[in-house]
Design an enzyme around this catalytic site. Sequence first.
Site, PDB file in Angstrom:
ATOM      1  N   ARG A 120     -11.861  14.016  44.579  1.00 62.47           N
ATOM      2  CA  ARG A 120     -12.241  15.042  43.632  1.00 62.47           C
ATOM      3  C   ARG A 120     -13.473  15.772  43.523  1.00 62.47           C
ATOM      4  O   ARG A 120     -13.909  16.820  43.318  1.00 62.47           O
ATOM      5  CB  ARG A 120     -11.754  14.510  42.237  1.00 62.47           C
ATOM      6  CG  ARG A 120     -11.757  15.390  41.036  1.00 62.47           C
ATOM      7  CD  ARG A 120     -11.167  14.892  39.582  1.00 62.47           C
ATOM      8  NE  ARG A 120     -11.172  15.623  38.822  1.00 62.47           N
ATOM      9  CZ  ARG A 120     -11.978  15.710  37.811  1.00 62.47           C
ATOM     10  NH1 ARG A 120     -13.151  15.290  37.645  1.00 62.47           N
ATOM     11  NH2 ARG A 120     -11.625  16.634  36.676  1.00 62.47           N
ATOM     12  N   ASP A 142       0.700  21.253  42.047  1.00 57.72           N
ATOM     13  CA  ASP A 142       0.589  21.495  40.799  1.00 57.72           C
ATOM     14  C   ASP A 142       1.990  22.450  40.617  1.00 57.72           C
ATOM     15  O   ASP A 142       2.165  23.221  41.464  1.00 57.72           O
ATOM     16  CB  ASP A 142      -0.403  22.098  40.414  1.00 57.72           C
ATOM     17  CG  ASP A 142      -0.927  22.072  38.757  1.00 57.72           C
ATOM     18  OD1 ASP A 142      -1.514  21.162  38.411  1.00 57.72           O
ATOM     19  OD2 ASP A 142      -0.465  23.302  38.110  1.00 57.72           O
ATOM     20  N   ARG A 195       2.400  12.176  36.855  1.00 63.19           N
ATOM     21  CA  ARG A 195       0.922  12.219  37.127  1.00 63.19           C
ATOM     22  C   ARG A 195       0.353  10.976  37.660  1.00 63.19           C
ATOM     23  O   ARG A 195      -0.935  10.858  37.412  1.00 63.19           O
ATOM     24  CB  ARG A 195       0.169  12.834  35.888  1.00 63.19           C
ATOM     25  CG  ARG A 195       0.872  14.063  35.249  1.00 63.19           C
ATOM     26  CD  ARG A 195       0.797  15.307  35.870  1.00 63.19           C
ATOM     27  NE  ARG A 195      -0.516  15.903  36.150  1.00 63.19           N
ATOM     28  CZ  ARG A 195      -0.934  16.515  35.201  1.00 63.19           C
ATOM     29  NH1 ARG A 195      -0.351  17.085  34.260  1.00 63.19           N
ATOM     30  NH2 ARG A 195      -2.226  17.016  35.389  1.00 63.19           N
ATOM     31  N   TYR A 224       2.028  29.601  30.839  1.00 61.60           N
ATOM     32  CA  TYR A 224       0.686  29.762  31.215  1.00 61.60           C
ATOM     33  C   TYR A 224       0.773  31.296  31.827  1.00 61.60           C
ATOM     34  O   TYR A 224      -0.726  31.927  31.672  1.00 61.60           O
ATOM     35  CB  TYR A 224       0.662  28.963  32.631  1.00 61.60           C
ATOM     36  CG  TYR A 224       0.376  27.522  31.790  1.00 61.60           C
ATOM     37  CD1 TYR A 224      -0.747  26.869  31.717  1.00 61.60           C
ATOM     38  CD2 TYR A 224       1.314  26.657  31.940  1.00 61.60           C
ATOM     39  CE1 TYR A 224      -1.036  25.623  30.991  1.00 61.60           C
ATOM     40  CE2 TYR A 224       1.202  25.111  31.505  1.00 61.60           C
ATOM     41  CZ  TYR A 224       0.116  24.702  31.244  1.00 61.60           C
ATOM     42  OH  TYR A 224      -0.181  23.593  30.738  1.00 61.60           O
ATOM     43  N   ARG A 236      -6.580  11.309  38.068  1.00 60.69           N
ATOM     44  CA  ARG A 236      -7.977  11.034  37.752  1.00 60.69           C
ATOM     45  C   ARG A 236      -8.276   9.443  37.494  1.00 60.69           C
ATOM     46  O   ARG A 236      -9.290   9.026  37.562  1.00 60.69           O
ATOM     47  CB  ARG A 236      -8.515  11.835  36.752  1.00 60.69           C
ATOM     48  CG  ARG A 236      -8.625  13.234  37.204  1.00 60.69           C
ATOM     49  CD  ARG A 236      -8.840  14.058  36.089  1.00 60.69           C
ATOM     50  NE  ARG A 236      -7.810  14.229  35.470  1.00 60.69           N
ATOM     51  CZ  ARG A 236      -7.576  14.978  34.323  1.00 60.69           C
ATOM     52  NH1 ARG A 236      -8.356  15.500  34.002  1.00 60.69           N
ATOM     53  NH2 ARG A 236      -6.243  14.993  33.870  1.00 60.69           N
TER      54      ARG A 236
HETATM   55  O1  CP3 Z   1       2.415  13.615  39.303  1.00 56.71           O
HETATM   56  C1  CP3 Z   1       1.792  13.564  40.028  1.00 56.71           C
HETATM   57  O2  CP3 Z   1       0.699  12.935  40.246  1.00 56.71           O
HETATM   58  C2  CP3 Z   1       1.671  14.717  40.956  1.00 56.71           C
HETATM   59  C3  CP3 Z   1       0.953  16.079  40.841  1.00 56.71           C
HETATM   60  C4  CP3 Z   1       0.921  16.867  39.519  1.00 56.71           C
HETATM   61  C5  CP3 Z   1      -0.171  17.488  39.066  1.00 56.71           C
HETATM   62  N1  CP3 Z   1       0.211  18.383  38.230  1.00 56.71           N
HETATM   63  C6  CP3 Z   1      -1.473  17.421  39.646  1.00 56.71           C
HETATM   64  C7  CP3 Z   1      -2.861  17.777  38.652  1.00 56.71           C
HETATM   65  C8  CP3 Z   1       1.820  17.272  38.900  1.00 56.71           C
HETATM   66  C9  CP3 Z   1       3.439  16.846  38.944  1.00 56.71           C
HETATM   67  C10 CP3 Z   1       1.459  18.144  37.928  1.00 56.71           C
HETATM   68  C11 CP3 Z   1       2.422  19.024  37.083  1.00 56.71           C
HETATM   69  C12 CP3 Z   1       1.877  19.785  35.904  1.00 56.71           C
HETATM   70  N2  CP3 Z   1       0.813  20.529  36.009  1.00 56.71           N
HETATM   71  C13 CP3 Z   1       2.323  20.027  34.728  1.00 56.71           C
HETATM   72  C14 CP3 Z   1       3.804  19.483  33.934  1.00 56.71           C
HETATM   73  C15 CP3 Z   1       3.443  17.858  33.885  1.00 56.71           C
HETATM   74  C16 CP3 Z   1       2.586  17.738  32.437  1.00 56.71           C
HETATM   75  O3  CP3 Z   1       1.665  16.915  32.722  1.00 56.71           O
HETATM   76  O4  CP3 Z   1       3.069  18.360  31.470  1.00 56.71           O
HETATM   77  C17 CP3 Z   1       1.510  21.065  34.074  1.00 56.71           C
HETATM   78  C18 CP3 Z   1       1.804  21.572  32.676  1.00 56.71           C
HETATM   79  C19 CP3 Z   1       0.446  21.367  34.888  1.00 56.71           C
HETATM   80  C20 CP3 Z   1      -0.703  22.258  34.612  1.00 56.71           C
HETATM   81  C21 CP3 Z   1      -2.043  21.871  34.724  1.00 56.71           C
HETATM   82  N3  CP3 Z   1      -2.336  21.198  35.740  1.00 56.71           N
HETATM   83  C22 CP3 Z   1      -2.781  21.489  33.876  1.00 56.71           C
HETATM   84  C23 CP3 Z   1      -2.486  21.717  32.218  1.00 56.71           C
HETATM   85  C24 CP3 Z   1      -3.776  20.703  34.182  1.00 56.71           C
HETATM   86  C25 CP3 Z   1      -5.146  20.565  33.391  1.00 56.71           C
HETATM   87  C26 CP3 Z   1      -4.914  19.206  32.537  1.00 56.71           C
HETATM   88  C27 CP3 Z   1      -5.249  17.990  33.295  1.00 56.71           C
HETATM   89  O5  CP3 Z   1      -4.137  17.248  33.234  1.00 56.71           O
HETATM   90  O6  CP3 Z   1      -6.182  17.684  33.751  1.00 56.71           O
HETATM   91  C28 CP3 Z   1      -3.515  20.648  35.601  1.00 56.71           C
HETATM   92  C29 CP3 Z   1      -4.553  20.142  36.725  1.00 56.71           C
HETATM   93  C30 CP3 Z   1      -4.084  18.872  37.380  1.00 56.71           C
HETATM   94  N4  CP3 Z   1      -2.811  18.915  38.077  1.00 56.71           N
HETATM   95  C31 CP3 Z   1      -4.681  17.662  37.894  1.00 56.71           C
HETATM   96  C32 CP3 Z   1      -4.090  17.147  38.413  1.00 56.71           C
HETATM   97  C33 CP3 Z   1      -4.184  15.719  39.270  1.00 56.71           C
HETATM   98  C34 CP3 Z   1      -6.042  17.210  37.024  1.00 56.71           C
HETATM   99  C35 CP3 Z   1      -7.010  18.224  37.779  1.00 56.71           C
HETATM  100  C36 CP3 Z   1      -8.188  17.172  38.551  1.00 56.71           C
HETATM  101  O7  CP3 Z   1      -7.928  16.141  38.980  1.00 56.71           O
HETATM  102  O8  CP3 Z   1      -9.094  17.982  39.020  1.00 56.71           O
END
Ligand code: CP3
Length: 354
Positions: free
Chosen positions: A40, A76, A27, A153, A31
Amino acid sequence: MNMIRNDILIKTLRGEPAERTPVWMMRQAGRYLPAYRVLRDKYDFFTRVQTPALATEITLQPVDQIGVDAAILFSDILVVLQAMGLEVQLIENKGPFLPDPVRTSADITRVIVPDVEETLGYVFDAIRLTKKELNNRVPLIGFAGAPWTLLCYMVEGKGSKTFDLTKSFCFSQPELAHRLLQMLTETTIAYLRQQVKAGVDVIQLFDSWGGLLSPDDFEIFSLRYMRQIIQAMKNETPTILFAKGAWASIPELVGTGTDCVGLDWGIRPETARKMAGNSVSLQGNFDPARLLSPIPELKKEVTKMLNSFGPGRHIANLGHGILPNVPVDHAKAFVDTVKNHIYKNRGKEVFSSL
Ligand code: CP3
């Protein structure tokens, strides 16, 4: 094929000697970076994901600003559920929300195995643009969610600490669960194959919720599907398999044929290496919250982790995603400590495949 200038991640995945231990952060595009927060504020989440120019810009931010040894595509895991016909929203500061989760045989009729080229074409466009902008500086990692984590999910309809609804769905309606898991597996294989065709150099499978299952249920509801995916991708690209909380199944994760097993911080590196044997690389496993320690202490902890893994066959990473409140200079201190590290135990490298 163009040569990637910094290819230590690829070398390490192949079990070849590399100049030093590669480092990236799960990740890493997100943020904690002020440049990300600017975008964002301007564009909503799925606009950022679906607009190749934005996805590319965000993907490059940690490469330019933190100096990691790999880029991971900004996207994502949930886009696969959208492609399969489900509505997925992302509620700011709350997380994913599916207004119509899948819980009955009637619900299953809404779920399709899509043509990925048609439904996820924007991801492949973003990969092609990112490869161009990266200009072979570092490899690009593509990814997908593991079928079990995506099922969580799909059924729960939102995040959860325990995913009780999903587990009760699996244990009371196993036939439906397996039908969905197989559809997720087929979609994921097609999706990852197209990512490789578009140019990703490595793929990682995220089973973020694998650790919620007992080892026996992990085999039944997760591993057998991840095995299909790893086997399908094996000859196409190096693979990393990250199953959070599932370290009891390290031998089985290795048994999938993956090149690398990702670890969270719940296991000592020495124990993980004993369980994994020498035929795979290990990735991890710094506690993401430890990045909040004062920098001198953070450096000490990273050094300890590196010496515990030892040189060779290790990719330095966090044990899960970076937290949004990590100061940028702390993230940079993590990466720089890995880059500058000199091993005490040189000469004991695990280059098993040589
Ligand atoms: O790794 C990276 O930098 C690449 C981008 C990436 C995102 N999500 C961007 C994102 C990757 C590889 C993911 C994978 C992801 N998404 C997973 C598996 C990895 C892990 O963390 O367990 C999961 C379970 C998700 C589902 C998901 N997406 C959730 C639970 C959330 C909300 C919680 C959170 O972390 O904010 C997201 C949103 C998300 N995906 C954000 C980002 C940067 C945050 C939202 C935002 O910035 O507006």
